[in-house]
Scaffold this motif. Structure first.
Motif, mmCIF file in Angstrom:
data_model
loop_
_atom_site.group_PDB
_atom_site.id
_atom_site.type_symbol
_atom_site.label_atom_id
_atom_site.label_comp_id
_atom_site.label_asym_id
_atom_site.label_seq_id
_atom_site.Cartn_x
_atom_site.Cartn_y
_atom_site.Cartn_z
ATOM 1 N N THR A 30 0.854 -1.230 0.062
ATOM 2 C CA THR A 30 0.043 0.057 -0.124
ATOM 3 C C THR A 30 0.926 1.169 -0.147
ATOM 4 N N GLY A 31 1.922 1.251 0.932
ATOM 5 C CA GLY A 31 2.693 2.297 0.794
ATOM 6 C C GLY A 31 3.536 2.664 -0.299
ATOM 7 N N LEU A 32 3.867 1.510 -0.950
ATOM 8 C CA LEU A 32 4.482 1.511 -2.349
ATOM 9 C C LEU A 32 3.387 2.189 -3.567
ATOM 10 N N GLY A 35 3.306 5.884 -2.874
ATOM 11 C CA GLY A 35 4.649 6.220 -3.247
ATOM 12 C C GLY A 35 4.424 6.583 -4.609
ATOM 13 N N LEU A 36 4.201 5.662 -5.453
ATOM 14 C CA LEU A 36 3.983 5.852 -6.668
ATOM 15 C C LEU A 36 3.007 6.748 -7.174
ATOM 16 N N ALA A 37 1.772 6.898 -6.438
ATOM 17 C CA ALA A 37 1.086 7.955 -7.009
ATOM 18 C C ALA A 37 1.409 9.540 -6.513
ATOM 19 N N TRP A 50 12.454 18.023 -8.753
ATOM 20 C CA TRP A 50 13.549 17.331 -7.889
ATOM 21 C C TRP A 50 12.347 16.783 -6.460
ATOM 22 N N LEU A 51 11.358 17.213 -6.490
ATOM 23 C CA LEU A 51 10.568 16.997 -5.150
ATOM 24 C C LEU A 51 10.045 15.547 -5.364
ATOM 25 N N THR A 52 9.975 15.066 -6.559
ATOM 26 C CA THR A 52 9.692 13.421 -6.723
ATOM 27 C C THR A 52 10.537 12.570 -6.177
ATOM 28 N N ALA A 53 11.759 13.159 -6.009
ATOM 29 C CA ALA A 53 12.930 12.097 -5.458
ATOM 30 C C ALA A 53 12.725 11.800 -4.053
ATOM 31 N N VAL A 54 11.867 12.448 -3.027
ATOM 32 C CA VAL A 54 11.571 12.109 -1.954
ATOM 33 C C VAL A 54 10.615 10.766 -1.952
ATOM 34 N N PRO A 55 9.378 10.913 -2.489
ATOM 35 C CA PRO A 55 8.659 9.833 -2.578
ATOM 36 C C PRO A 55 9.312 8.584 -3.156
ATOM 37 N N LEU A 56 10.002 8.783 -4.475
ATOM 38 C CA LEU A 56 10.639 7.851 -5.142
ATOM 39 C C LEU A 56 11.725 7.017 -4.279
ATOM 40 N N LEU A 57 12.467 7.761 -3.629
ATOM 41 C CA LEU A 57 13.373 7.050 -2.772
ATOM 42 C C LEU A 57 12.903 6.270 -1.448
ATOM 43 N N LEU A 58 11.765 6.934 -1.120
ATOM 44 C CA LEU A 58 11.000 5.991 -0.088
ATOM 45 C C LEU A 58 10.297 4.812 -0.711
ATOM 46 N N ALA A 59 9.840 4.880 -1.870
ATOM 47 C CA ALA A 59 9.242 3.799 -2.688
ATOM 48 C C ALA A 59 10.314 2.821 -2.856
ATOM 49 N N LEU A 60 11.612 3.203 -3.162
ATOM 50 C CA LEU A 60 12.721 2.029 -3.483
ATOM 51 C C LEU A 60 12.887 1.373 -2.053
ATOM 52 N N LEU A 137 2.274 12.037 2.386
ATOM 53 C CA LEU A 137 2.835 12.889 1.329
ATOM 54 C C LEU A 137 1.835 12.975 0.255
ATOM 55 N N THR A 138 1.282 11.775 -0.261
ATOM 56 C CA THR A 138 0.072 11.870 -1.092
ATOM 57 C C THR A 138 -0.978 12.684 -1.098
ATOM 58 N N PHE A 139 -1.503 12.596 0.142
ATOM 59 C CA PHE A 139 -2.437 13.698 0.747
ATOM 60 C C PHE A 139 -1.931 15.081 0.599
#
Length: 145
Positions: A30-32, A35-37, A50-60, A137-139
């Protein structure tokens, strides 16, 4: 009767941890997804890319945890089966296999079932925390500015 109960402790501990790890798989998945959303929302927003790096790193990190939790769940299920059959989990056999695979350092051999359970449950808590962070983050990103 008390002796039988003590002999079954490893089995019940392993079953409980395997159940918690099954739940962690859902949390991490669910978190993944969140994160992708969030990455998609950020990529289509007018915010800096560059803000996409935060959720992308968390998704990884979550993807790695998902793999780790899935492996640990199967290992704890095997330990539960071993404990049910033999009265105690084959921790030494597991350590030997993990050592041969290069998945643990020699210094990590000989841990008790309780130590292993605490380590696995730490992964469950991390999965939950990362899923919660991804949800927030998504919210926050989805709120119109």
């Amino acid at each position: 009767m008390r002796e039988d109960s003590a002999r079954n402790t490893d089995a019940w501990t392993a079953h409980a941890v395997a159940g918690a790890l099954s739940g962690a798989i859902w949390m991490a998945g669910t978190g993944l997804a969140f994160g992708l959303a969030t990455v998609w929302l950020l990529a289509t927003a007018t915010l800096p890319r560059w803000l996409t790096a935060v959720p992308l790193l968390l998704a990884l990190a979550q993807f790695w945890l998902l793999l780790r939790v899935a492996i640990d769940r199967h290992l704890f299920e095997a330990l539960a089966t071993s404990a049910n059959r033999h009265g105690a989990a084959d921790l030494a056999g597991l350590d030997t296999a993990l050592l041969q695979l290069g998945w643990i350092a020699p210094s990590r051999q000989g841990r008790t079932m309780a130590d292993r359970a605490r380590g696995a449950l730490r992964l469950v808590r991390i999965c939950g925390a990362l899923a919660a962070i991804q949800l927030v983050l998504t919210f926050l990103i989805s709120i119109p500015g």
